[in-house]
Every structure is written in structure tokens, then in C-alpha cells.
Design a protein around this motif. Structure first.
Motif, PDB file in Angstrom:
ATOM      1  N   ARG A 150      -4.388  -3.071 -11.892  1.00 52.29           N
ATOM      2  CA  ARG A 150      -3.540  -2.395 -10.911  1.00 52.29           C
ATOM      3  C   ARG A 150      -3.658  -3.061  -9.546  1.00 52.29           C
ATOM      4  O   ARG A 150      -4.668  -3.708  -9.253  1.00 52.29           O
ATOM      5  N   ARG A 151      -2.633  -2.859  -8.730  1.00 53.21           N
ATOM      6  CA  ARG A 151      -2.610  -3.382  -7.362  1.00 53.21           C
ATOM      7  C   ARG A 151      -2.177  -2.270  -6.418  1.00 53.21           C
ATOM      8  O   ARG A 151      -1.139  -1.644  -6.641  1.00 53.21           O
ATOM      9  N   ILE A 152      -2.970  -2.027  -5.395  1.00 53.26           N
ATOM     10  CA  ILE A 152      -2.717  -0.941  -4.458  1.00 53.26           C
ATOM     11  C   ILE A 152      -2.698  -1.514  -3.045  1.00 53.26           C
ATOM     12  O   ILE A 152      -3.597  -2.254  -2.659  1.00 53.26           O
ATOM     13  N   GLU A 153      -1.680  -1.166  -2.258  1.00 54.15           N
ATOM     14  CA  GLU A 153      -1.644  -1.517  -0.845  1.00 54.15           C
ATOM     15  C   GLU A 153      -1.863  -0.250  -0.027  1.00 54.15           C
ATOM     16  O   GLU A 153      -1.284   0.794  -0.328  1.00 54.15           O
ATOM     17  N   PHE A 154      -2.713  -0.351   0.991  1.00 52.72           N
ATOM     18  CA  PHE A 154      -3.027   0.835   1.788  1.00 52.72           C
ATOM     19  C   PHE A 154      -3.322   0.409   3.216  1.00 52.72           C
ATOM     20  O   PHE A 154      -3.527  -0.770   3.506  1.00 52.72           O
ATOM     21  N   ALA A 155      -3.318   1.384   4.116  1.00 51.94           N
ATOM     22  CA  ALA A 155      -3.569   1.133   5.540  1.00 51.94           C
ATOM     23  C   ALA A 155      -4.763   1.949   5.992  1.00 51.94           C
ATOM     24  O   ALA A 155      -5.010   3.054   5.496  1.00 51.94           O
ATOM     25  N   GLU A 156      -5.516   1.379   6.918  1.00 55.47           N
ATOM     26  CA  GLU A 156      -6.632   2.074   7.557  1.00 55.47           C
ATOM     27  C   GLU A 156      -6.347   2.169   9.048  1.00 55.47           C
ATOM     28  O   GLU A 156      -5.893   1.215   9.667  1.00 55.47           O
ATOM     29  N   ARG A 157      -6.610   3.326   9.619  1.00 58.28           N
ATOM     30  CA  ARG A 157      -6.345   3.539  11.036  1.00 58.28           C
ATOM     31  C   ARG A 157      -7.616   3.573  11.873  1.00 58.28           C
ATOM     32  O   ARG A 157      -7.546   3.521  13.109  1.00 58.28           O
ATOM     33  N   VAL A 158      -8.764   3.707  11.221  1.00 60.47           N
ATOM     34  CA  VAL A 158     -10.039   3.814  11.931  1.00 60.47           C
ATOM     35  C   VAL A 158     -10.980   2.758  11.377  1.00 60.47           C
ATOM     36  O   VAL A 158     -11.073   2.610  10.146  1.00 60.47           O
ATOM     37  N   PRO A 159     -11.726   2.012  12.185  1.00 58.25           N
ATOM     38  CA  PRO A 159     -11.715   2.021  13.657  1.00 58.25           C
ATOM     39  C   PRO A 159     -10.534   1.262  14.248  1.00 58.25           C
ATOM     40  O   PRO A 159     -10.216   1.426  15.411  1.00 58.25           O
ATOM     41  N   LEU A 160      -9.877   0.385  13.453  1.00 62.78           N
ATOM     42  CA  LEU A 160      -8.711  -0.361  13.899  1.00 62.78           C
ATOM     43  C   LEU A 160      -7.623  -0.265  12.842  1.00 62.78           C
ATOM     44  O   LEU A 160      -7.902   0.029  11.673  1.00 62.78           O
ATOM     45  N   ASP A 161      -6.388  -0.529  13.263  1.00 65.39           N
ATOM     46  CA  ASP A 161      -5.286  -0.552  12.300  1.00 65.39           C
ATOM     47  C   ASP A 161      -5.417  -1.790  11.416  1.00 65.39           C
ATOM     48  O   ASP A 161      -5.446  -2.924  11.918  1.00 65.39           O
ATOM     49  N   ARG A 162      -5.510  -1.557  10.092  1.00 61.66           N
ATOM     50  CA  ARG A 162      -5.603  -2.662   9.133  1.00 61.66           C
ATOM     51  C   ARG A 162      -4.743  -2.344   7.925  1.00 61.66           C
ATOM     52  O   ARG A 162      -4.621  -1.185   7.525  1.00 61.66           O
ATOM     53  N   TRP A 163      -4.160  -3.384   7.343  1.00 58.86           N
ATOM     54  CA  TRP A 163      -3.419  -3.252   6.095  1.00 58.86           C
ATOM     55  C   TRP A 163      -4.136  -4.105   5.049  1.00 58.86           C
ATOM     56  O   TRP A 163      -4.400  -5.294   5.261  1.00 58.86           O
ATOM     57  N   LEU A 164      -4.443  -3.489   3.907  1.00 58.41           N
ATOM     58  CA  LEU A 164      -5.201  -4.174   2.865  1.00 58.41           C
ATOM     59  C   LEU A 164      -4.514  -4.011   1.517  1.00 58.41           C
ATOM     60  O   LEU A 164      -3.759  -3.050   1.292  1.00 58.41           O
ATOM     61  N   ARG A 165      -4.819  -4.955   0.616  1.00 58.41           N
ATOM     62  CA  ARG A 165      -4.368  -4.854  -0.766  1.00 58.41           C
ATOM     63  C   ARG A 165      -5.588  -4.896  -1.666  1.00 58.41           C
ATOM     64  O   ARG A 165      -6.461  -5.756  -1.497  1.00 58.41           O
ATOM     65  N   ALA A 166      -5.654  -3.962  -2.600  1.00 60.78           N
ATOM     66  CA  ALA A 166      -6.765  -3.918  -3.549  1.00 60.78           C
ATOM     67  C   ALA A 166      -6.241  -4.306  -4.937  1.00 60.78           C
ATOM     68  O   ALA A 166      -5.268  -3.719  -5.424  1.00 60.78           O
ATOM     69  N   ASP A 167      -6.867  -5.294  -5.558  1.00 61.79           N
ATOM     70  CA  ASP A 167      -6.541  -5.712  -6.926  1.00 61.79           C
ATOM     71  C   ASP A 167      -7.665  -5.256  -7.846  1.00 61.79           C
ATOM     72  O   ASP A 167      -8.832  -5.602  -7.629  1.00 61.79           O
TER      73      ASP A 167
END
Length: 430
Positions: A150-167
Motif C-alpha cells: 500500500r501507499r499512503i500520502e499524509f500531512a503533518e502540521r506539528v512541529p512544521l508543515d510536512r507532506w510525506l508518502r509512506a510505502d
């Protein structure tokens, strides 16, 4: 490879049996000593204790949980240092942040990139301690259940705005044995933040450029319709409208020129200019070219050339563009102070040029954003002055191409200072 592994396994088995034999001998000695010390009545108890110790020694030793999981899903019949280290070594060699998990979600191995991305990750801890994203944890459970990647894309807002993809890639025992239950999962992460920011910048750029062009185009269209209709025979209106249309056309021309310049600079951003250029001569040329604009606005442009040439590595035309933009901005927005001062000096292996005005200054909240494309402190005033909102963005990109640094200091009510620091021609390359 198989012969070597079989030989290694045989040697390990022999070593274990030798150790077990030593335990048996030690147990017998312990029992005999007990018999001698306690007498015949207690000899049987001593021998029994010794045999129990020996029997416990003959049982397979319990492996550490992480080592046991690694040995189990690698397909090895018993733990071996090679089995325990092979897959963690592969995980550590991956360029992307990667974790090796067992079926329950325990971290078996983590590479350096993963530790940098997930500061709280620890081998032996549940992955949920480090990854607190419900979508990723649910996808992990689903992949273990059905064996599907599976592949999941998600965003983190704390401590900084980041966009990541998990494979998420499930792994079976023996690596690829079909039908076997899932024993481990490879979880890797890709940081999408730079890509998303570039995409957002592109969207903002297109939206702003479209808006900046639409305004003068609308003005031109409106005046043309008026001249073709009600004002067809009105000489005064025609003269006034044609003047405005000429200003709007020149504004569009400047905007297009700035856009093309910015594109060319970005295209060659990776190529540092190497020609020797006298920075003082460049600044002197700009002062002479803008002196008429200064006189028109009642502003003195003050510049005292240094005693000796100050040569830097650069592109002369681009450096002229830098100081034209800086001095012109000082005349337009800081000219109320009556003078603009330019200096060029050596500081070690660097050359530093500054442009200072004594105008109203800039509020602190605006300073960090001044080099953004189309960003204006006062939009209406900027357009009245003929600005496109791209001047400082061009300066920033040219200075970056020259591997230099740009500085901005401003105090409301006192004025602003823009500085450019470049390596001299004799300095080592950066």
C-alpha cells in the motif's frame, strides 16, 4: 553460498553440543560434591539438581525478540549472526527513510534516514510510538492481513508543515515463499515537502502573473472600445486615453521582460559565472544611468568609488540588473529621504555592496517576504510607481546564482539598507 551456510550451521550446532556437554559434566561434579558433603542420604538430591541444570542447558536458548523475529522470517532454522544482520544491513543501506517491522508492528531495524525523520523511533518499540498517523497504522494492519502493498500520502502540521508518502511492503518468511503468512513489513517514507512547495509556488506564480497581465489588458480593451464608440470624435479624451493606454502597454512589456529574465536566471541557476567583473565599475555605471531619474525625483545618488578595483566572479549584465533594481527601488520607495547612498568595500575574501535610503522604512513583518514574487508592501503605490513585483525576486535569484548572499535591514521611519555579498575573484571557489 549454500555449502558455506550449511558448514556454518554445522559448526554452530557442534559448538552448542560441546557447551551442553560441559554443563552435563559440571552437573555431575556438582552432584558428586553434594554427595560427599551431605552424605549418602543427600547424594540423590544433589545428582537430581545437577541433572536438572544440565537438562535446562540442553534446551534451545531463548532468542531476543528482535533477533528471533529476524531469524524466523528470514527462513533460517535457527538463529545465526548472519541471519540477524543481513536484512537490517539492507534496510540501513536504503537511501530513503525505512523501518523493518514484524507482523505485530514492532520495529526490528531502522536506518539513519528514518531516525532523522522520526526522532522517537527505537528498535524494539511498537511503530505507533514513532508514527502517530491513523491512516498509516491502519494500512499497516491491512497489509499484514491481506499481504498487499500500500501507499499512503499524509500531512503533518506539528512541529512544521510536512507532506510525506509512506510505502508499505509486506514480506513473507524466506522472503518470497508464496502462501506463507506475513512475518515482516518494510515501511519506507519519502518527504514530499519540497515537491509540494514547488507546486504551490508554481500555482501562485501562474495566478499572480495572470492577474498582473489581466489588469492592463482590461484597461486597454476598455479604452479601445471607448475610442471606437462615444469618444471617437473627442480629441481631448483621445489624447488622455492614449496616454493611459501607453502606460499600461509599457507596464505589460516590463512585466513580460521581468518574467523572461527570471526564467532565464532560473534556467542557469546551477551554472556559476566565472568572469572577473569590477563591482565598483558596475555600481558606477548604474549610478550614471539612474542619475536622471534621481534628479527627476529630487534625490541625490551618492557613491564614492574605492581606491582600487574590487573584482568579483560574475556576469556583468546580471550584476548591472541587480543594482539597477536596488537603486531604482530606493529612488521610488525611499526617495523621500532626499538621498541614496551606495558603498562598495572589501571584507576579507568578500566584496560587499550596499544601497541605503533614508525613506519611510519597512515594517518588520514585511521584510522576510520582500523577495517573494509579486509580493508588495503597498500594492497600489507599487503599481503607481510602475513596479512589477518581481524586482527583488530577480535580485535574489541572480545573487544566488553568483553563490552570494543578500541582506535586508530596515527600520520604520529611518530607512532601509540592501546589501549584496559576493566572493572576490581571488577568493577560493565556494
Amino acid at each position: 553460498m549454500a555449502v558455506n551456510e550449511t558448514r556454518q550451521l554445522a559448526e554452530e550446532t557442534l559448538r552448542e553440543r560441546l557447551v551442553s556437554a560441559r554443563w552435563v559434566l559440571a552437573a555431575a561434579a556438582l552432584g558428586l560434591a553434594g554427595a560427599i558433603w551431605a552424605g549418602a542420604m543427600n547424594a540423590g538430591a544433589g545428582l537430581t539438581i545437577g541433572l536438572l541444570v544440565a537438562f535446562a542447558a540442553l534446551l534451545p536458548t531463548r532468542k531476543r525478540p528482535v533477533a528471533a523475529a529476524l531469524a524466523r522470517f528470514s527462513g533460517e532454522p535457527r538463529p545465526s549472526p548472519r541471519a540477524e544482520e543481513r536484512l537490517p544491513a539492507l534496510v540501513r543501506a536504503l537511501p530513503e527513510a525505512a523501518l523493518l517491522l514484524d507482523a505485530r508492528g514492532t520495529v526490528l531495524a531502522a536506518n539513519t534516514a528514518a531516525v532523522g525523520l522520526l526522532a522517537s523511533v527505537r528498535v524494539g518499540d511498537p511503530v505507533s510510538f514513532a508514527v502517530r498517523v491513523p491512516e498509516v497504522l491502519e494500512a499497516l494492519r491491512a497489509s499484514v492481513a491481506d499481504g498487499t502493498a500500500r501507499r499512503i500520502e499524509f500531512a503533518e502540521r506539528v512541529p512544521l508543515d510536512r507532506w510525506l508518502r509512506a510505502d508499505i511492503v509486506p514480506i513473507r518468511p524466506g522472503l518470497l515463499r508464496e502462501g506463507a503468512p506475513i512475518e515482516a513489513v518494510l515501511l519506507s517514507f519519502v518527504d514530499l515537502t519540497p515537491q509540494r512547495r514547488v507546486e504551490q509556488m508554481r500555482v501562485d506564480f501562474v495566478a499572480n502573473a495572470s492577474h498582473e497581465l489581466r489588469t492592463p489588458l482590461a484597461s486597454l480593451s476598455g479604452f479601445i472600445e471607448t475610442l471606437q464608440g462615444p469618444a471617437r470624435n473627442d480629441a481631448n479624451a483621445r489624447e488622455r486615453f492614449l496616454k493611459i493606454m501607453n502606460e499600461q502597454a509599457r507596464r505589460m512589456s516590463r512585466l513580460i521582460d521581468d518574467l523572461l529574465s527570471l526564467s532565464r536566471i532560473e534556467l542557469n541557476a546551477h551554472l556559476r559565472p566565472e568572469a572577473a567583473v569590477d563591482l565598483a565599475a558596475v555600481v558606477g555605471h548604474v549610478r550614471e544611468a539612474l542619475a536622471p531619474l534621481g534628479r527627476e525625483r529630487g534625490v541625490d545618488i551618492l557613491f564614492t568609488p574605492p581606491a582600487e578595483p574590487v573584482e568579483v566572479r560574475g556576469d556583468r549584465d546580471e550584476l548591472i540588473r541587480v543594482f539597477e533594481n536596488l537603486v531604482e527601488n530606493a529612488l521610488k520607495y525611499g526617495g523621500t529621504g532626499g538621498r541614496v547612498e551606495i558603498t562598495v568595500a572589501r571584507e576579507g575574501t568578500d566584496a560587499v555592496a550596499t544601497v541605503r535610503d533614508y525613506g519611510p522604512g519597512i515594517a518588520p513583518e514585511h521584510v522576510p517576504r520582500l523577495t517573494e514574487r509579486f509580493y508588495r508592501v503597498d500594492t497600489a503605490h507599487s503599481r503607481e510607481q510602475g513596479g512589477t513585483g518581481l524586482g527583488l525576486a530577480i535580485v535574489k535569484h541572480i545573487v544566488a546564482r553568483h553563490r552570494g548572499k543578500m541582506g535586508i535591514e530596515s527600520t520604520p521611519g529611518v530607512g532601509s539598507t540592501f546589501s549584496v555579498r559576493l566572493s572576490t575573484a581571488s577568493a577560493p571557489k565556494r
